[in-house]
Design an enzyme around this catalytic site. Structure first.
Site, PDB file in Angstrom:
ATOM      1  N   GLY A  59       6.276  -0.246  -8.096  1.00  0.00           N
ATOM      2  CA  GLY A  59       5.554  -1.286  -7.352  1.00  0.00           C
ATOM      3  C   GLY A  59       5.118  -2.375  -8.310  1.00  0.00           C
ATOM      4  N   SER A  60       5.088  -3.604  -7.821  1.00  0.00           N
ATOM      5  CA  SER A  60       4.812  -4.733  -8.720  1.00  0.00           C
ATOM      6  C   SER A  60       4.077  -5.845  -7.988  1.00  0.00           C
ATOM      7  CB  SER A  60       6.132  -5.277  -9.265  1.00  0.00           C
ATOM      8  OG  SER A  60       6.981  -5.585  -8.173  1.00  0.00           O
ATOM      9  N   ASN A  91       0.109  -7.276  -6.737  1.00  0.00           N
ATOM     10  CA  ASN A  91      -1.067  -7.710  -7.462  1.00  0.00           C
ATOM     11  C   ASN A  91      -1.644  -6.584  -8.329  1.00  0.00           C
ATOM     12  OD1 ASN A  91      -4.357  -8.680  -6.567  1.00  0.00           O
ATOM     13  ND2 ASN A  91      -2.937 -10.025  -7.600  1.00  0.00           N
ATOM     14  N   TRP A  92      -1.785  -5.409  -7.738  1.00  0.00           N
ATOM     15  CA  TRP A  92      -2.352  -4.254  -8.462  1.00  0.00           C
ATOM     16  C   TRP A  92      -1.267  -3.542  -9.250  1.00  0.00           C
ATOM     17  CZ3 TRP A  92      -6.164  -2.712 -10.960  1.00  0.00           C
ATOM     18  CH2 TRP A  92      -6.635  -1.412 -11.041  1.00  0.00           C
ATOM     19  N   PHE A 114       5.085   1.675   2.640  1.00  0.00           N
ATOM     20  CA  PHE A 114       6.435   1.779   2.074  1.00  0.00           C
ATOM     21  C   PHE A 114       6.700   3.123   1.381  1.00  0.00           C
ATOM     22  CE2 PHE A 114       5.421  -2.911   1.643  1.00  0.00           C
ATOM     23  CZ  PHE A 114       6.069  -3.254   2.824  1.00  0.00           C
ATOM     24  N   ALA A 173      -7.752  -6.481  -8.715  1.00  0.00           N
ATOM     25  CA  ALA A 173      -6.653  -6.644  -9.675  1.00  0.00           C
ATOM     26  C   ALA A 173      -6.805  -7.903 -10.516  1.00  0.00           C
ATOM     27  CB  ALA A 173      -5.322  -6.662  -8.920  1.00  0.00           C
ATOM     28  N   LYS A 214     -12.310   3.009   3.065  1.00  0.00           N
ATOM     29  CA  LYS A 214     -13.196   1.851   2.867  1.00  0.00           C
ATOM     30  C   LYS A 214     -12.521   0.551   3.301  1.00  0.00           C
ATOM     31  CE  LYS A 214     -10.962   0.116  -0.725  1.00  0.00           C
ATOM     32  NZ  LYS A 214     -10.413  -1.218  -0.896  1.00  0.00           N
ATOM     33  N   ARG A 272      -9.678  -8.425  -0.698  1.00  0.00           N
ATOM     34  CA  ARG A 272      -8.850  -9.174   0.261  1.00  0.00           C
ATOM     35  C   ARG A 272      -9.118  -8.796   1.713  1.00  0.00           C
ATOM     36  NH1 ARG A 272      -3.277  -7.666  -2.659  1.00  0.00           N
ATOM     37  NH2 ARG A 272      -4.278  -5.659  -2.310  1.00  0.00           N
ATOM     38  N   GLN A 277      -4.202  -3.614   3.544  1.00  0.00           N
ATOM     39  CA  GLN A 277      -4.017  -2.197   3.897  1.00  0.00           C
ATOM     40  C   GLN A 277      -4.921  -1.755   5.045  1.00  0.00           C
ATOM     41  OE1 GLN A 277      -1.785   0.137   1.164  1.00  0.00           O
ATOM     42  NE2 GLN A 277      -1.118  -1.563   2.401  1.00  0.00           N
TER      43      GLN A 277
HETATM   44  N1  LIG Z   1      -4.789  -5.845  -5.324  1.00  0.00           N
HETATM   45  C1  LIG Z   1      -5.886  -5.151  -5.646  1.00  0.00           C
HETATM   46  O1  LIG Z   1      -6.883  -5.719  -6.141  1.00  0.00           O
HETATM   47  C2  LIG Z   1      -5.906  -3.676  -5.468  1.00  0.00           C
HETATM   48  C3  LIG Z   1      -4.973  -3.009  -4.684  1.00  0.00           C
HETATM   49  N2  LIG Z   1      -5.031  -1.656  -4.552  1.00  0.00           N
HETATM   50  C4  LIG Z   1      -4.024  -0.927  -3.767  1.00  0.00           C
HETATM   51  O2  LIG Z   1      -2.796  -0.965  -4.477  1.00  0.00           O
HETATM   52  C5  LIG Z   1      -1.701  -0.807  -3.564  1.00  0.00           C
HETATM   53  C6  LIG Z   1      -0.651  -1.853  -3.893  1.00  0.00           C
HETATM   54  O3  LIG Z   1      -1.187  -3.128  -3.622  1.00  0.00           O
HETATM   55  P1  LIG Z   1      -0.829  -4.444  -4.426  1.00  0.00           P
HETATM   56  O4  LIG Z   1      -0.192  -4.142  -5.726  1.00  0.00           O
HETATM   57  O5  LIG Z   1      -2.083  -5.243  -4.461  1.00  0.00           O
HETATM   58  O6  LIG Z   1       0.300  -5.108  -3.492  1.00  0.00           O
HETATM   59  P2  LIG Z   1       0.336  -6.591  -2.905  1.00  0.00           P
HETATM   60  O7  LIG Z   1      -0.318  -6.594  -1.575  1.00  0.00           O
HETATM   61  O8  LIG Z   1      -0.153  -7.568  -3.921  1.00  0.00           O
HETATM   62  O9  LIG Z   1       1.885  -6.869  -2.780  1.00  0.00           O
HETATM   63  C7  LIG Z   1       2.731  -6.338  -1.815  1.00  0.00           C
HETATM   64  C8  LIG Z   1       3.862  -5.635  -2.536  1.00  0.00           C
HETATM   65  O10 LIG Z   1       4.711  -5.006  -1.589  1.00  0.00           O
HETATM   66  C9  LIG Z   1       6.058  -5.203  -1.990  1.00  0.00           C
HETATM   67  N3  LIG Z   1       6.944  -5.031  -0.860  1.00  0.00           N
HETATM   68  C10 LIG Z   1       7.179  -5.868   0.189  1.00  0.00           C
HETATM   69  N4  LIG Z   1       8.078  -5.323   1.033  1.00  0.00           N
HETATM   70  C11 LIG Z   1       8.395  -4.106   0.503  1.00  0.00           C
HETATM   71  C12 LIG Z   1       9.259  -3.057   0.932  1.00  0.00           C
HETATM   72  N5  LIG Z   1       9.951  -3.134   2.049  1.00  0.00           N
HETATM   73  N6  LIG Z   1       9.340  -1.956   0.152  1.00  0.00           N
HETATM   74  C13 LIG Z   1       8.610  -1.841  -0.984  1.00  0.00           C
HETATM   75  N7  LIG Z   1       7.784  -2.802  -1.440  1.00  0.00           N
HETATM   76  C14 LIG Z   1       7.677  -3.916  -0.685  1.00  0.00           C
HETATM   77  C15 LIG Z   1       6.042  -6.612  -2.549  1.00  0.00           C
HETATM   78  O11 LIG Z   1       7.180  -6.825  -3.349  1.00  0.00           O
HETATM   79  C16 LIG Z   1       4.765  -6.585  -3.354  1.00  0.00           C
HETATM   80  O12 LIG Z   1       4.991  -6.037  -4.623  1.00  0.00           O
HETATM   81  C17 LIG Z   1      -2.311  -0.912  -2.166  1.00  0.00           C
HETATM   82  O13 LIG Z   1      -2.436   0.362  -1.604  1.00  0.00           O
HETATM   83  C18 LIG Z   1      -3.701  -1.512  -2.407  1.00  0.00           C
HETATM   84  O14 LIG Z   1      -4.659  -1.092  -1.448  1.00  0.00           O
HETATM   85  C19 LIG Z   1      -5.975  -0.915  -5.179  1.00  0.00           C
HETATM   86  C20 LIG Z   1      -6.912  -1.510  -5.975  1.00  0.00           C
HETATM   87  C21 LIG Z   1      -6.941  -2.933  -6.192  1.00  0.00           C
HETATM   88  O1  LIG Z   2      -9.201  -1.742  -3.374  1.00  0.00           O
HETATM   89  C1  LIG Z   2      -9.619  -2.814  -3.695  1.00  0.00           C
HETATM   90  C2  LIG Z   2     -10.907  -2.996  -4.371  1.00  0.00           C
HETATM   91  O2  LIG Z   2     -11.335  -1.830  -5.015  1.00  0.00           O
HETATM   92  C3  LIG Z   2      -8.863  -4.026  -3.318  1.00  0.00           C
HETATM   93  O3  LIG Z   2      -8.992  -4.166  -1.980  1.00  0.00           O
HETATM   94  P1  LIG Z   2      -8.174  -5.296  -1.201  1.00  0.00           P
HETATM   95  O4  LIG Z   2      -6.805  -4.751  -0.955  1.00  0.00           O
HETATM   96  O5  LIG Z   2      -8.980  -5.505   0.045  1.00  0.00           O
HETATM   97  O6  LIG Z   2      -8.164  -6.522  -2.074  1.00  0.00           O
END
Ligand SMILES: NC(=O)C1=CN([C@@H]2O[C@H](COP(=O)(O)OP(=O)(O)OC[C@H]3O[C@@H](n4cnc5c(N)ncnc54)[C@H](O)[C@@H]3O)[C@@H](O)[C@H]2O)C=CC1
Ligand SMILES: O=C(CO)COP(=O)(O)O
Length: 409
Positions: free
Chosen positions: A18-19, A21-22, A110, A166, A267, A333, A362
């Protein structure tokens, strides 16, 4: 660690699946750690990228090529220089080849498809850490993502979750996180073989071991495990901390996979509710009521469906509990964009499409999945906040009705 790392023939190889934001931020921090600890980890970190086209320097290019040449994820983590030892790879199977530490970090919807592609293509003794905040629901069964991964891939998988934004961590602003990892007994090293003298080079096939957990129906699930071969350095709490901890990212290691996973997933429903009430014009007092009630519903959920395994202390004391609740309801977000949806009078799905540039909220799918699970169990009325959020998403509940939902007769 029980032996000097240099005495092992192999090193742990890491892939981030995965690539976004996080995903990219976690790849950055583990790539910094692998560079600093070359005796324990292979320096290069593979990062699987869901390939897409991006417009850079007036040219349409593959995102992976841009990441590998500019060392920046221009779409999901713009303006953050990435370590050069991150290798963006559009092939999932190639990205996980020979890796024994798999970090799952993509939107939870996914994960089923990812596991189907990974099955049979990973090292049998790989170990996982899920950074995913969500759950999977089928009919009246709910599964933690790390347990879903573990069962489908027949590996042990722990969970990382916390009050983690992130973009702040990518900018190296300090925060904390929680990692739940129960080192499988078959991976514990005894003093006799700690120096790798009994190095097992048969692909780790020796020995029979199982991971056991109780699912949301109370059934015991037993997953066969292949031990990590002894010619790798140990892979225990100490090495997990070494991989994830940075001067700006403090790791707390715990054993409560259920508390860490449920805190992170549920949450997001509460964060949507906070955005809704704030967008409606109410302020901190209303948000505090929503957060408090949201946490009570999370605890009730954990008690009802994971009574024997959850350690409630995690939700009270760890970053993955109240810490995540606070940050998610004030600056993440799901909160930000649900507030925007109410302020603009449009659906949150519309905001996700128009404002997030491919990032995912999410909370929307988690709300629907959790509500359908609670309905299937006939207990949705015991969770009025979770129920209200689904009702608001479906435009069946008005925001003005929220206080009445909690009024005692
Ligand atoms: N962004 C944050 O600050 C934080 C996110 N998280 C969690 O991390 C997890 C990943 O979130 P992010 O990295 O932020 O993602 P994101 O929301 O920034 O990006 C979406 C990702 O999904 C991918 N994508 C789109 N269609 C797809 C498909 N069909 N198959 C596979 N990948 C696909 C995109 O290429 C992109 O990498 C989530 O569960 C989120 O709740 C946890 C802590 C912090
Ligand atoms: O998990 C998160 C904060 O700890 C990030 O949440 P969001 O996906 O709502 O940005």
């Amino acid at each position: 660690m029980t032996a000097s790392p240099g005495s092992y023939r192999r090193k742990h190889k890491v892939t981030v699946i995965g690539s976004g934001n996080w995903g990219t931020t976690v790849a950055k921090l583990v790539a910094e750690s692998t560079s600093e600890n070359p005796d324990v980890f292979e320096k290069d970190v593979q990062m699987w990228v869901y390939e897409e086209k991006v417009e850079v320097d007036s040219k349409t290019q593959n995102l992976t090529e841009v990441i590998n040449s500019k060392h920046e994820n221009v779409k999901y983590l713009a303006n953050i220089p990435l370590p050069h030892n991150i290798v963006a790879n559009p092939s999932l199977v190639d990205a996980v080849k020979d890796s024994n530490i798999l970090i799952f970090n993509l939107p939870h919807e996914f994960i089923g498809n990812i596991c189907r592609q990974l099955k049979g293509n990973i090292l049998p003794y790989a170990r996982g850490i899920s950074c995913i905040k969500g759950v999977t629901v089928t009919d009246d069964k709910i599964e933690l993502i790390c347990e879903y991964i573990g069962e489908h891939l027949e590996i042990y998988c722990g969970a990382l979750s916390g009050a983690n934004i992130a973009s702040e961590i990518a900018n190296e602003m300090w925060c904390e996180t929680t990692i739940a990892y129960n080192t499988p007994p078959c991976d514990k090293r005894s003093a006799a073989n700690a120096n790798g003298v009994n190095g097992d080079s048969n692909g780790g096939k020796s020995g029979t071991a199982y991971e056991e957990h109780r699912d949301s129906r109370g059934q015991i699930i037993k997953t066969p495990l292949t031990p990590v071969p002894q010619d790798y350095p140990p892979l225990d709490h100490e090495e997990m901390r070494l991989l994830f901890q940075r001067p700006y990212f403090t790791v707390s290691m715990v054993s409560d996979v259920v508390g860490v996973s449920l805190g992170g997933a549920l949450k997001n429903i509460v964060a949507l509710a906070c955005g809704f009430v704030e967008g409606h014009g109410w302020n901190m007092t209303a948000k505090t009521a929503v957060m408090r009630r949201g946490m009570l519903e999370i605890i009730q959920f954990a008690r009802e469906f994971y009574p024997e395994t959850v350690q409630e202390k995690t939700l009270w004391e760890e970053s993955a509990g109240w810490g995540d609740m606070i940050v998610s309801c004030t600056s993440a977000r799901n909160w930000r964009y649900s507030k925007m949806a109410v302020e603009r009078g449009v659906s949150i799905q519309e905001i996700e499409r128009t404002e997030l540039n491919g990032q995912k909220l999410q909370g929307i799918s988690t709300s629907r999945e959790v509500s359908s699970f609670l309905r299937a169990r006939g207990v949705e009325d015991k969770y009025p906040l979770f129920k209200a959020v689904e009702g608001i998403l479906d435009q069946k509940v008005n925001l003005d009705d929220i206080p009445h939902l909690f009024r005692k007769a």
